[in-house]
Design an enzyme around this catalytic site. Structure first.
Site, PDB file in Angstrom:
ATOM      1  N   VAL A   1       7.395  12.302 -16.320  1.00 17.40           N
ATOM      2  CA  VAL A   1       8.212  12.471 -15.122  1.00 17.40           C
ATOM      3  C   VAL A   1       9.449  11.621 -15.345  1.00 17.40           C
ATOM      4  O   VAL A   1       9.412  10.398 -15.243  1.00 17.40           O
ATOM      5  CB  VAL A   1       7.450  12.060 -13.852  1.00 17.40           C
ATOM      6  CG1 VAL A   1       8.316  12.295 -12.620  1.00 17.40           C
ATOM      7  CG2 VAL A   1       6.155  12.870 -13.724  1.00 17.40           C
TER       8      VAL A   1
ATOM      9  N   LYS B   1       1.054   9.696 -12.868  1.00 16.31           N
ATOM     10  CA  LYS B   1       2.341   9.194 -13.347  1.00 16.31           C
ATOM     11  C   LYS B   1       2.237   7.671 -13.328  1.00 16.31           C
ATOM     12  O   LYS B   1       2.162   7.056 -12.266  1.00 16.31           O
ATOM     13  CB  LYS B   1       3.487   9.666 -12.460  1.00 16.31           C
ATOM     14  CG  LYS B   1       4.827   9.024 -12.824  1.00 16.31           C
ATOM     15  CD  LYS B   1       5.923   9.340 -11.821  1.00 16.31           C
ATOM     16  CE  LYS B   1       7.188   8.576 -12.179  1.00 16.31           C
ATOM     17  NZ  LYS B   1       8.286   8.793 -11.209  1.00 16.31           N
TER      18      LYS B   1
ATOM     19  N   TYR C   1       0.678   9.067  -8.294  1.00 21.49           N
ATOM     20  CA  TYR C   1       1.875   8.330  -8.699  1.00 21.49           C
ATOM     21  C   TYR C   1       1.600   6.859  -8.459  1.00 21.49           C
ATOM     22  O   TYR C   1       1.483   6.419  -7.316  1.00 21.49           O
ATOM     23  CB  TYR C   1       3.076   8.828  -7.893  1.00 21.49           C
ATOM     24  CG  TYR C   1       4.397   8.151  -8.175  1.00 21.49           C
ATOM     25  CD1 TYR C   1       4.579   7.252  -9.214  1.00 21.49           C
ATOM     26  CD2 TYR C   1       5.512   8.434  -7.383  1.00 21.49           C
ATOM     27  CE1 TYR C   1       5.797   6.653  -9.456  1.00 21.49           C
ATOM     28  CE2 TYR C   1       6.740   7.855  -7.614  1.00 21.49           C
ATOM     29  CZ  TYR C   1       6.880   6.953  -8.648  1.00 21.49           C
ATOM     30  OH  TYR C   1       8.096   6.364  -8.871  1.00 21.49           O
TER      31      TYR C   1
END
Length: 298
Positions: A207, A166, A138
């Site tokens: 996401v 992400k 992330y």
């Protein structure tokens, strides 16, 4: 013929978390929300992310959120918890808890207690990868102050430590550099307001924030973007973008929860330190949400 979806592909909703009036977690309502997202076409959930206010949860609460999400999920529906923590040992423990609960993958921030250097970042992912669950990195340098640049991501992927990322910088140009350096690394859309740009570029997952309020329309827009059907996607994107861009604002948690309330889905209040929005911001979010609902988006 049944096809098997890679767990971290598709629309994985960064779930908002529901609280009672006394600020305790409303697990029943949260479980119902997870099941409702599955019923409305989403492919999975990513609990205990920033939108899920994980920083405000006790260890017991955080573990039960994951267990609740898994219990509420139908077969084939992904649970990919956020396991961000100050250090690698904490994140590894959360990865172990996710595996024990039945999650299929995890989403991992770099260490966020300080501006970690490259070696610290690599070692962080090495430690958590020992658990064996697929890791989606992330990248959120806005909040963590650690930037997972394309070359760092390529190194993490080459070592087998991550399966995807992400990407939350909002810089859509990064997609192409990531793919040049790590062609097999999956890129997931990390911010709602770059959905179309990264979808047509070749992202394989999202996401997502706003499916919490309008799942059917946002899943449809995601599918059109990946299909590069601009004739159908662009009008939808123009309609939805004033709402989607709240996902990248500082007030995104309160904004999405307010939109959920307006859409007839309980969002409710946040835990401190996130408080009530100013009246000006509330009215702007209400206006943007009602405009989208008024056009029939659900």
């Amino acid at each position: 013929m049944t096809t098997t979806r890679t767990p971290w592909h598709g629309v994985l909703v960064a779930t908002a978390l529901h609280f009672h009036e006394d600020n305790s977690v409303d697990y029943d309502r949260f479980g119902q929300h997870v099941a409702w997202l599955a019923e409305n076409g989403c492919h999975g959930v990513s609990p205990n992310g920033s939108l899920g206010e994980y920083q405000t949860l006790s260890d017991d609460e955080r573990a039960k959120v994951v267990e609740t999400a898994v219990a509420a999920s139908p077969e084939g529906f992904t649970v990919m918890p956020g396991i961000g923590a100050y250090g690698a040992l904490q994140s590894r423990r959360w990865a172990e808890q996710a595996a024990e609960a039945g999650a299929q993958a995890v989403m991992l921030l770099p260490p966020n207690a300080f501006r970690a250097d490259r070696d610290a970042v690599i070692n962080h992912y090495r430690e958590v990868a020992k658990v064996g669950l697929p890791i989606v990195a992330y990248n959120n340098p806005i909040d963590t102050k650690v930037d997972l640049t394309p070359d760092v991501l390529a190194e993490l992927h080459a070592e087998g430590l991550i399966v995807g990322v992400k990407e939350f910088t909002g810089d859509v140009r990064r997609f192409y550099e990531i793919k040049e350096l790590a062609p097999e690394l999956d890129v997931l859309i990390g911010s709602d307001d770059v959905l179309l740009e990264l979808g047509i570029a070749g992202a394989v997952g999202w996401v997502a924030g706003y499916p919490n309020a309008i799942p059917q329309s946002t899943v449809k827009l995601y599918e059109l973007s990946l299909a590069r059907d601009l004739e159908a996607a662009l009008p939808m994107y123009r309609d939805l973008h004033p709402l989607l861009r709240w996902d990248s604002k500082t007030e995104f948690v309160q904004a999405i929860k307010l939109s959920m309330d307006i859409a007839g889905r309980f969002g409710g209040a946040c835990r401190p330190p996130r408080g009530r929005l100013s009246e000006d911001l509330r009215q702007r979010i209400i206006k943007d949400t009602e405009a989208v609902l008024g056009k029939g988006y659900r």
